[in-house]
Scaffold this motif. Structure first.
Motif, PDB file in Angstrom:
ATOM      1  N   PHE A 178      43.272  34.370  23.263  1.00  0.00           N
ATOM      2  CA  PHE A 178      42.423  33.615  24.173  1.00  0.00           C
ATOM      3  C   PHE A 178      40.959  33.986  23.983  1.00  0.00           C
ATOM      4  CE2 PHE A 178      46.544  34.221  26.188  1.00  0.00           C
ATOM      5  CZ  PHE A 178      46.872  32.935  26.596  1.00  0.00           C
ATOM      6  N   THR A 179      40.092  33.029  24.262  1.00  0.00           N
ATOM      7  CA  THR A 179      38.659  33.282  24.357  1.00  0.00           C
ATOM      8  C   THR A 179      38.303  33.267  25.838  1.00  0.00           C
ATOM      9  OG1 THR A 179      38.237  32.229  22.223  1.00  0.00           O
ATOM     10  CG2 THR A 179      36.356  32.492  23.721  1.00  0.00           C
ATOM     11  N   ILE A 180      37.922  34.422  26.370  1.00  0.00           N
ATOM     12  CA  ILE A 180      37.728  34.599  27.803  1.00  0.00           C
ATOM     13  C   ILE A 180      36.236  34.629  28.130  1.00  0.00           C
ATOM     14  CG2 ILE A 180      38.234  36.069  29.787  1.00  0.00           C
ATOM     15  CD1 ILE A 180      40.713  34.901  28.441  1.00  0.00           C
ATOM     16  N   ASP A 181      35.858  33.913  29.171  1.00  0.00           N
ATOM     17  CA  ASP A 181      34.480  33.965  29.651  1.00  0.00           C
ATOM     18  C   ASP A 181      34.320  34.997  30.763  1.00  0.00           C
ATOM     19  OD1 ASP A 181      33.170  31.709  28.142  1.00  0.00           O
ATOM     20  OD2 ASP A 181      34.817  30.614  29.073  1.00  0.00           O
ATOM     21  N   THR A 182      35.148  34.892  31.808  1.00  0.00           N
ATOM     22  CA  THR A 182      35.005  35.757  32.976  1.00  0.00           C
ATOM     23  C   THR A 182      36.309  36.490  33.254  1.00  0.00           C
ATOM     24  OG1 THR A 182      33.399  34.227  33.949  1.00  0.00           O
ATOM     25  CG2 THR A 182      34.433  35.821  35.439  1.00  0.00           C
ATOM     26  N   VAL A 183      36.212  37.807  33.480  1.00  0.00           N
ATOM     27  CA  VAL A 183      37.380  38.623  33.802  1.00  0.00           C
ATOM     28  C   VAL A 183      37.269  39.129  35.228  1.00  0.00           C
ATOM     29  CG1 VAL A 183      38.626  40.746  33.294  1.00  0.00           C
ATOM     30  CG2 VAL A 183      37.806  39.345  31.429  1.00  0.00           C
ATOM     31  N   LEU A 184      38.306  38.912  36.028  1.00  0.00           N
ATOM     32  CA  LEU A 184      38.441  39.491  37.360  1.00  0.00           C
ATOM     33  C   LEU A 184      39.395  40.667  37.209  1.00  0.00           C
ATOM     34  CD1 LEU A 184      39.099  36.128  39.283  1.00  0.00           C
ATOM     35  CD2 LEU A 184      36.911  37.066  38.516  1.00  0.00           C
ATOM     36  N   ILE A 185      38.862  41.882  37.307  1.00  0.00           N
ATOM     37  CA  ILE A 185      39.637  43.046  36.854  1.00  0.00           C
ATOM     38  C   ILE A 185      39.648  44.150  37.910  1.00  0.00           C
ATOM     39  CG2 ILE A 185      37.657  44.044  35.617  1.00  0.00           C
ATOM     40  CD1 ILE A 185      39.692  44.799  33.367  1.00  0.00           C
ATOM     41  N   PRO A 186      40.795  44.776  38.149  1.00  0.00           N
ATOM     42  CA  PRO A 186      40.886  45.811  39.190  1.00  0.00           C
ATOM     43  C   PRO A 186      40.224  47.119  38.779  1.00  0.00           C
ATOM     44  CG  PRO A 186      42.992  45.594  38.066  1.00  0.00           C
ATOM     45  CD  PRO A 186      42.098  44.506  37.532  1.00  0.00           C
ATOM     46  N   THR A 209      31.700  38.122  31.117  1.00  0.00           N
ATOM     47  CA  THR A 209      31.341  38.582  32.457  1.00  0.00           C
ATOM     48  C   THR A 209      32.470  39.378  33.081  1.00  0.00           C
ATOM     49  OG1 THR A 209      29.912  36.652  32.753  1.00  0.00           O
ATOM     50  CG2 THR A 209      30.575  37.835  34.752  1.00  0.00           C
ATOM     51  N   PHE A 210      32.119  40.487  33.734  1.00  0.00           N
ATOM     52  CA  PHE A 210      33.065  41.394  34.405  1.00  0.00           C
ATOM     53  C   PHE A 210      32.839  41.284  35.915  1.00  0.00           C
ATOM     54  CE2 PHE A 210      35.102  45.802  34.118  1.00  0.00           C
ATOM     55  CZ  PHE A 210      35.157  46.037  35.490  1.00  0.00           C
ATOM     56  N   ILE A 211      33.883  40.881  36.655  1.00  0.00           N
ATOM     57  CA  ILE A 211      33.844  40.889  38.115  1.00  0.00           C
ATOM     58  C   ILE A 211      34.905  41.878  38.604  1.00  0.00           C
ATOM     59  CG2 ILE A 211      34.187  39.566  40.235  1.00  0.00           C
ATOM     60  CD1 ILE A 211      33.240  37.095  38.778  1.00  0.00           C
ATOM     61  N   PRO A 212      34.504  42.986  39.250  1.00  0.00           N
ATOM     62  CA  PRO A 212      35.488  43.967  39.718  1.00  0.00           C
ATOM     63  C   PRO A 212      36.204  43.483  40.979  1.00  0.00           C
ATOM     64  CG  PRO A 212      33.274  44.661  40.314  1.00  0.00           C
ATOM     65  CD  PRO A 212      33.112  43.419  39.482  1.00  0.00           C
ATOM     66  N   GLU A 222      36.670  53.394  34.493  1.00  0.00           N
ATOM     67  CA  GLU A 222      36.350  53.562  33.067  1.00  0.00           C
ATOM     68  C   GLU A 222      37.327  52.777  32.187  1.00  0.00           C
ATOM     69  OE1 GLU A 222      34.799  56.863  35.495  1.00  0.00           O
ATOM     70  OE2 GLU A 222      36.827  56.065  35.236  1.00  0.00           O
ATOM     71  N   ASP A 223      38.599  52.816  32.533  1.00  0.00           N
ATOM     72  CA  ASP A 223      39.580  52.056  31.755  1.00  0.00           C
ATOM     73  C   ASP A 223      39.431  50.554  31.975  1.00  0.00           C
ATOM     74  OD1 ASP A 223      40.750  54.145  30.396  1.00  0.00           O
ATOM     75  OD2 ASP A 223      42.361  54.444  31.845  1.00  0.00           O
ATOM     76  N   ALA A 224      38.958  50.163  33.136  1.00  0.00           N
ATOM     77  CA  ALA A 224      38.693  48.745  33.379  1.00  0.00           C
ATOM     78  C   ALA A 224      37.599  48.247  32.436  1.00  0.00           C
ATOM     79  CB  ALA A 224      38.287  48.521  34.831  1.00  0.00           C
ATOM     80  N   VAL A 225      36.560  49.059  32.241  1.00  0.00           N
ATOM     81  CA  VAL A 225      35.503  48.681  31.303  1.00  0.00           C
ATOM     82  C   VAL A 225      36.060  48.618  29.881  1.00  0.00           C
ATOM     83  CG1 VAL A 225      33.278  49.346  30.314  1.00  0.00           C
ATOM     84  CG2 VAL A 225      33.686  49.629  32.764  1.00  0.00           C
ATOM     85  N   LYS A 226      36.896  49.572  29.531  1.00  0.00           N
ATOM     86  CA  LYS A 226      37.507  49.572  28.193  1.00  0.00           C
ATOM     87  C   LYS A 226      38.336  48.305  27.986  1.00  0.00           C
ATOM     88  CE  LYS A 226      40.498  52.398  25.221  1.00  0.00           C
ATOM     89  NZ  LYS A 226      41.331  53.646  25.156  1.00  0.00           N
ATOM     90  N   GLY A 227      39.126  47.930  28.991  1.00  0.00           N
ATOM     91  CA  GLY A 227      39.921  46.716  28.888  1.00  0.00           C
ATOM     92  C   GLY A 227      39.052  45.475  28.783  1.00  0.00           C
TER      93      GLY A 227
END
Length: 304
Positions: free
Chosen positions: A217-225, A256-259, A243-248
């Motif tokens: 997949f080509t992902i634009d925005t990730v909603l990540i725990p 874009t990363f949305i926690p 830290e592992d969320a950033v790695k993932g």
């Protein structure tokens, strides 16, 4: 015999009674100050969200619950407005009340844990949504009278209103009763329109699945725990550290990363402010572009 689902590489998330006792002992000796909470957005765009059918938006309700508006659809992820979780009160009010929500078209469920699947909330949703759920979970909906329920195995895809929805792996587990451990699956959802792809990660520990997903997949925005990681010796198989969320996120190669999954419920020994502090420290350590990190306040909307 009921089927039991497993993780990639058969990673085991089971904890022994001895480990549970050790965790509870540590918790009693290291109590956290829960008075500092994640802030509510100073202004909320509920009126605009109620009529929006053209723009793409992502609104953080709290925990793993988002209102996503894309391609004219109103979508909810893991809708939970519960005021309590177990013996703990909710730490923050939901960013938008159930009454202020527009009619919902689609609901995505990542797995069956109570902080991700709350039927008391689902009963109060406006509209007549289609529920996309992990394999093994539809019976819990149908017994309650919900008919528009679609089950998914990992990498199953579905097309609706020119959108593609794909259920992807996560590293976790699930349980709602004493006897149903891992009898339904767990995962994340990728929501693709012609112009934007959102990856709702669900609940997970760090795993090689991020690399597999990046290949497909080509992902634009990730909603990540980023929360419920402490103590790490107990939680690491099932929950990401910041830290592992950033790695993932970097492995998925999103823009874009949305926690998420922090600050609403005290599920583990970390607090919401601690999770955000560690996330910011890792972001700065790696010298990542600050514009790629969108730390939404509760009830805040990001317009794409």
């Amino acid at each position: 015999m009921r089927k039991r689902y497993t993780n990639l590489d058969d990673v085991d998330t089971h904890k022994t009674l001895r480990e549970m006792i050790r965790w509870q002992k540590e918790r009693s000796e290291n109590k956290k100050d829960l008075r500092v909470v994640i802030e509510q957005a100073p202004s909320k765009e509920t009126e605009k969200l109620s009529i929006n059918r053209s723009e793409t938006s992502i609104t953080w309700i709290g925990h793993s619950t988002f209102l996503i508006q894309i391609n004219g659809l109103n979508i909810l992820t893991d809708p939970v407005w519960a005021k309590r979780m177990g013996f703990q009160n909710r730490l923050t009010e939901p960013g938008i009340s159930l009454k202020e929500l527009p009619a919902i078209d689609v609901v995505f469920i990542s797995h069956g844990h109570y902080d991700h699947l709350d039927f008391a909330t689902i009963r109060r949703l406006k509209g007549n949504p289609t529920y996309f759920v992990p394999v093994g979970l539809s019976s819990k909906f149908k017994i309650r009278g919900y008919k528009k329920v679609i089950e998914a195995e990992w990498f199953d895809s579905f097309v609706l209103e020119c959108m593609t929805f794909t259920f992807v792996p996560a590293q976790h587990w699930t349980k709602r009763t004493l006897t149903d451990t891992n009898t339904s699956h767990w995962g994340g959802w990728i929501i693709e329109s012609e112009h934007h792809a959102i990856y709702f990660v669900g609940d997970t520990g760090y795993f090689r699945g991020f690399q597999e997903i990046a290949k497909r997949f080509t992902i634009d925005t990730v909603l990540i725990p980023i929360g419920a990681y402490e103590p790490e010796w107990f939680m690491k198989e099932s929950h990401l550290t910041p830290e592992d969320a950033v790695k993932g996120f970097l492995e998925v190669a999103a823009t874009t990363f949305i926690p998420m999954h922090y600050g609403a419920y005290h599920l583990a020994d970390d607090t919401g402010p601690e999770a955000i502090e560690r996330l910011e420290a890792e972001w700065n350590k790696l010298q990542l572009d600050e514009d790629r990190l969108k730390k939404l306040l509760i009830g805040e909307t990001l317009w794409i």
